[in-house]
Design an enzyme around this catalytic site. Sequence first.
Site, PDB file in Angstrom:
ATOM      1  CG  HIS A 142      11.746 -61.026 -44.607  1.00 46.33           C
ATOM      2  ND1 HIS A 142      12.675 -61.040 -43.599  1.00 46.33           N
ATOM      3  CD2 HIS A 142      10.645 -61.653 -44.121  1.00 46.33           C
ATOM      4  CE1 HIS A 142      12.145 -61.656 -42.541  1.00 46.33           C
ATOM      5  NE2 HIS A 142      10.915 -62.026 -42.832  1.00 46.33           N
ATOM      6  CG  ASP A 219      15.483 -63.611 -49.107  1.00 46.13           C
ATOM      7  OD1 ASP A 219      15.364 -64.845 -48.984  1.00 46.13           O
ATOM      8  OD2 ASP A 219      14.931 -62.797 -48.341  1.00 46.13           O
ATOM      9  CD  GLN A 222       8.133 -66.773 -48.262  1.00 46.91           C
ATOM     10  OE1 GLN A 222       7.436 -67.694 -48.688  1.00 46.91           O
ATOM     11  NE2 GLN A 222       8.145 -66.453 -46.976  1.00 46.91           N
ATOM     12  CE  LYS A 245      10.733 -68.143 -44.426  1.00 47.50           C
ATOM     13  NZ  LYS A 245       9.657 -67.799 -43.519  1.00 47.50           N
ATOM     14  CB  CYS A 383       9.602 -59.548 -41.220  1.00 43.39           C
ATOM     15  SG  CYS A 383       9.351 -60.353 -39.645  1.00 43.39           S
TER      16      CYS A 383
END
Length: 428
Positions: A142, A219, A222, A245, A383
């Site tokens: 991302h 990261d 997600q 999220k 993104c």
Amino acid sequence: KQKNNPNQAVNEMSIVESVPKTLNVADIRSHFPIFSYPENSELVYLDSAATTQRPVQVLDAVRKFNEEYNSNIHRAAYKMAEKATAGYECARLQIAQFIGAKHAHEIIFTRGATEAANFVAYGWANKFLKPGDEILVTELEHHSNLVPWQMAAKRAGAKLKFLPFNANGELEYEKLDDLLTTCTRLVAVTHASNVLGTRIDVKRIIDAAHEIGALVLVDGAQHVPHSPVNVQELDADFYIFSGHKMLGPMGIGILYGKEKLLDDMDPVLFGGSMIDDVQYQESTWAELPWKFEAGTQNIPAVIGLGAAIDFLQEIGLENIEKHNDSITNYVLNELAELDFVTVYGPRQNRNAVISFSMQGIHAHDVATFFDNKSIAIRSGHHCAKIVMKKLNVASTARASFYLYNSIEEADRFIEVLKQARGYFAKWI
Ligand code: C6P
């Protein structure tokens, strides 16, 4: 309507018998006021990869703070402010336990995953990156875990390298040995792709990077909402994610860093709350975690995130993962039957994020068609422009599923996809 124990829902059979269920979706949904709001009676929300909806427990925690004990933390001597401080620091402890951090002070509150990546790009890279050094990222990143490294590399005169993904959407791990060199200082890698859904074997990357002495930032934006994570087992050096999220409020995110690394880093924001002492020309910094938390923080959002974690833990991340996997497999099987749909990403071992194109129809038109049928999906480059370039498309449509989505909603999604094909046929 507020239920006390969402855990009761776990392992009960849901209304549709044909697919194995781990969650009672109807019960779960009853905790989310947005779904009973009259204007949303038809809503099928398939954009949880962008942001999730919030259960009443989270909304209540935020409202309670605002209505009952709104006050600033760490700086007042009265009981109400002590309560706010306790709520804020308890949430930090809870988050540390949730991701398996060794210490609560390794949890830094930021505005989101994006700000967390930037904290490392400024606080760590500005201090330690030298000309000729290398940063390795992947083609799946991302922008939030790519652009900060482009900028950090430029500032330092360092080189940015990319681990590619293959036609299946999987990283080409076998290229790691060549790409990791004695100059590599940092690897920044997503735990799961927000476009292709690919789950990444970050442990393999961390082990390889550590062998040559490089640090790894993962990261988890997600990943954390969908699967259990333990940063100590992974041996991740930095781990970032966003509250919104994972059923939490917007405007709150986490930077996890190993104690020693955070200690060695420079603060990024300067001002109130982050100092130890201030002289006319010089200042010194507070200890962790406060050195990184300048100014008044988003206190209700932190407290709301604590409530979101309670909610997720009561249901169980393993159960959420199973539920998401079963919906994903169901939808992928259905999509495989449709020759006018191209689905991107791996068939197995993937998150509940399904990016697709419809032959001859622009992704934005697809999303608008869905919107007209009350189905919220995302379209665009998500993104992740490098992913788009590699797929050779400008944009995709994307449906993402979460714990409150049912098989009936998945069926509705497929049904509308077929209707879209019929509707657009005359222009193709
Ligand atoms: N992805 C999506 O629709 P922020 O905006 O800071 O909360 O999260 C940024 C971010 C970082 N990493 C990954 C893997 C992400 O998916 C995101 C946010 C959203 O896919 C918005 S673009």
